[in-house]
Motif scaffolding. Sequence first.
Motif, short mmCIF file in Angstrom:
data_model
loop_
_atom_site.label_atom_id
_atom_site.label_comp_id
_atom_site.label_asym_id
_atom_site.label_seq_id
_atom_site.Cartn_x
_atom_site.Cartn_y
_atom_site.Cartn_z
N ALA A 78 4.52 12.58 11.70
CA ALA A 78 4.35 13.46 10.53
C ALA A 78 4.90 12.80 9.28
N ARG A 79 6.05 12.15 9.41
CA ARG A 79 6.66 11.47 8.26
C ARG A 79 5.79 10.32 7.76
N HIS A 80 5.33 9.49 8.69
CA HIS A 80 4.49 8.35 8.30
C HIS A 80 3.15 8.82 7.74
N LEU A 81 2.59 9.88 8.33
CA LEU A 81 1.30 10.39 7.85
C LEU A 81 1.42 10.85 6.40
N ALA A 82 2.49 11.55 6.08
CA ALA A 82 2.68 12.04 4.71
C ALA A 82 2.81 10.89 3.72
N GLU A 83 3.35 9.77 4.16
CA GLU A 83 3.55 8.62 3.29
C GLU A 83 2.30 7.75 3.17
N ILE A 84 1.60 7.58 4.29
CA ILE A 84 0.53 6.59 4.37
C ILE A 84 -0.85 7.19 4.17
N ALA A 85 -1.09 8.37 4.73
CA ALA A 85 -2.41 9.01 4.66
C ALA A 85 -2.25 10.48 4.29
N PRO A 86 -1.76 10.76 3.09
CA PRO A 86 -1.47 12.15 2.71
C PRO A 86 -2.69 13.05 2.65
N ASP A 87 -3.88 12.47 2.59
CA ASP A 87 -5.10 13.29 2.54
C ASP A 87 -5.53 13.78 3.92
#
Length: 242
Positions: A207-216
């Motif tokens: 969840a943390r990486h997703l928010a940083e890398i692929a926020p869409d």
Amino acid sequence: MRTTLTWHGHSNFQIVDPAINICIDPFFEGNPSAGSTIESIAAPDLICVTHDHGDHIGQTVELARASGCMVAAVVETAGKLMHLGVPQAQIVNGIGFNLGGTMVVKGAAITMVQACHTSESGVPVGYIITLPDGFTLYHAGDTAIFAEMALWGQLYAIDVACLPIGGVFTMDPRQAAHACKLLQCDRVVPMHWGTFPVLEKNTRAFARHLAEIAPDTALMEMAPGETVVLEKNPDTCGCHDG
């Protein structure tokens, strides 16, 4: 009837649509994260097998013989499944199909795409499943990240991607977040985590990486046995430009 997605734990998913009921990697027996049993699920019309490892073939043979459903697999794995007892008449295309191929079953287009992993027979694969109403789901199977995932984002408007995040045998959370960026998927369901002690224990890092890398890309976190309704994002169309 609305289209639903059920996560039976590990990489085992079931899509129930008004037109077709699809099981992917039906691993129930021996699955410590299984949220259901083979006896408790609605009989499928189609089983899609991503690769020849026991935690993915699972109960394909038993389920196919009990339900009379069709089975999709890469050619060599399809041959092994026939040897194990799946009647040839229940194998999609009679012999299976191969990377890049699309077979239509009850109005659903099942496209076989590559995965970066190993398999006891054939090669590992993923599936891009386009339901009759246009809803598109990508099940990556067991895979490492690979650059060609960007092609799927160009060729298909992926509504939901089911991606492994467990590490050790597949992508880890950071790599899976980068995969979402390549795929341009609207939503992602993390899978292949928490089943065995060596795998990622939860989805917090993802969840943390997703928010940083692929926020869409929106995170659809599911618990084993949980069912969600699948609805197409109204802002997307049949395919991306590319």
